[in-house]
Design an enzyme around this catalytic site. Sequence first.
Site: not given
Ligand code: NBP
Length: 476
Positions: A75, A102, A128, A182, A185-186, A189
């Site tokens: 996150k 992000n 993305s 990026k 880009h958003n 979008e």
């Molecule tokens: P999330 O943004 O929901 O993050 C969840 C992850 O962060 C889990 O692995 C969680 O571990 C870990 N985490 C957190 Br919350 N706090 C932590 C900490 N203090 N120490 C270590 N790990 C921690 O996951 P996502 O939706 O897969 O997105 C990941 C990244 O990709 C984000 O930055 C997001 O903005 C970006 N992104 C997302 C998309 C999309 O479409 N979803 C697209 C492009 C980019 P845990 O399992 O132990 O809680």
Amino acid sequence: SPASIGVTGLAVMGRNLARNFARNGYTVAVHNRTPARTRSLIEEFGHEGSFVPAEKPEEFVAALERPRRLVVMVKAGEPTDAVIDEFVPLLDAGDIVIDGGNAHFEDTRRREAALRERGIHFVGTGVSGGEEGALHGPSVMPGGSAEAYAAVGPMLEKISAHVDGEPCCTHIGPDGAGHFVKMVHNGIEYADMQLIAEAYDLLRRAAGRGPAQIADIFRRWNTGMLNSYLIEITAEVLAHTDRETGTPFVDVVADAAEQKGTGRWTVQTALDVGAPVPGIAEAVFARSLSGHTDLRAAARRLPGPQKPALTGQDADRLVDRVEQALYASKIVSYAQGWNMIQTAADQFGWDIDLGAVARIWRGGCIIRAGFLDEIRSAYAAEPGLPTLLADEEFARRLGEAQDAWRAVVATAAERSIPTPGFATSLAYYDGLRADRLPAALVQAQRDYFGAHTYRRVDREGTFHTEWSGDRSETRR
Ligand code: NBP
């Protein structure tokens, strides 16, 4: 054997990126704060490739070949700093931390500088395409040193989307450049989605078409100059019927659009760097307005025109004009986004290949569209192009579209259909074209009440008029 790359943070994005690396033949070390996620990845997808699961950070780091390549996919915000703080003491000079979250580009600049002090490379990477993109090939926007890119670029290129055999990944520039691009880009979008929504509203309320008919219109448009992922999915959404009620799906969705904040970042940053991006700003504000049920309820009784929808040839003509207006407005929005990237590149000292940005957005990402190829060609023909609108081909297209575009904006105003995106794009086009802008009057007003001075069209220098005195002019 040691892992070529590691991914920590195995929620939807990290898990899919790890699988993508593994499916491409890399041995991938995988780690997550909560080990259950790591275990479930191995249980469900371990057969897809070569994974090295690690429960403890030390194990994870030890599994990586050197220089270590470590992708952080957690996150954005504090969690990213927490992970960096946890892992950096375990790394050595020359290792590479790739943040695929992000992140705000200013955070990336700060992190890159901090890690550089310790000899560790930090590659802030825009990714993305959502979870599907992460798995099957995203558009990847890495920023960081050339040395770091040499070590991770080929792997990122391999797992990225490919169009015409070319990867949708390129070294964007130093430090925060990747996350900056990026973010833009958003922003684009947001603008593109708003323009498509306005086109839909016009087709529905002014041209009298139903959602299923509009879906067909969008499908047709998708075979022409508007060909894009967003037009394609819009047709799918409009053709969908709500299972429960049997009515068009679009009619059962509450008309309040939400946002996660990257559009807002784009606009805030645009103001900071001094790049006009009204198309993106209007799109962010349109979402904001839609959510203000209080304001909307209070204003519902305000007067407006009552006009029946157009019919026959008039309606058909409007449909064609909306296609032109949408295309022209879209060019303008993209031109604003590219201008913002150029402006930031100048300020931050980034040497960004603007044509390459268009190239890597042709696949994998949300704004993938046929016409990105034309943007690439425009910059290939003239790398120093001051604005996309100055490109001969785009200028010609805008010239062809402008009558229809103006008619659409007028029709929308007459029929009380809000089209902030179309209208602001046309205003930007006319604003840039104008021989004289009323900014002259604004500057004169500023001089009147605040002695802010003005420059003259006929002489060098800075001047002030004694407005409260004898109105003589002095040179400042
Ligand atoms: P999330 O943004 O929901 O993050 C969840 C992850 O962060 C889990 O692995 C969680 O571990 C870990 N985490 C957190 Br919350 N706090 C932590 C900490 N203090 N120490 C270590 N790990 C921690 O996951 P996502 O939706 O897969 O997105 C990941 C990244 O990709 C984000 O930055 C997001 O903005 C970006 N992104 C997302 C998309 C999309 O479409 N979803 C697209 C492009 C980019 P845990 O399992 O132990 O809680």
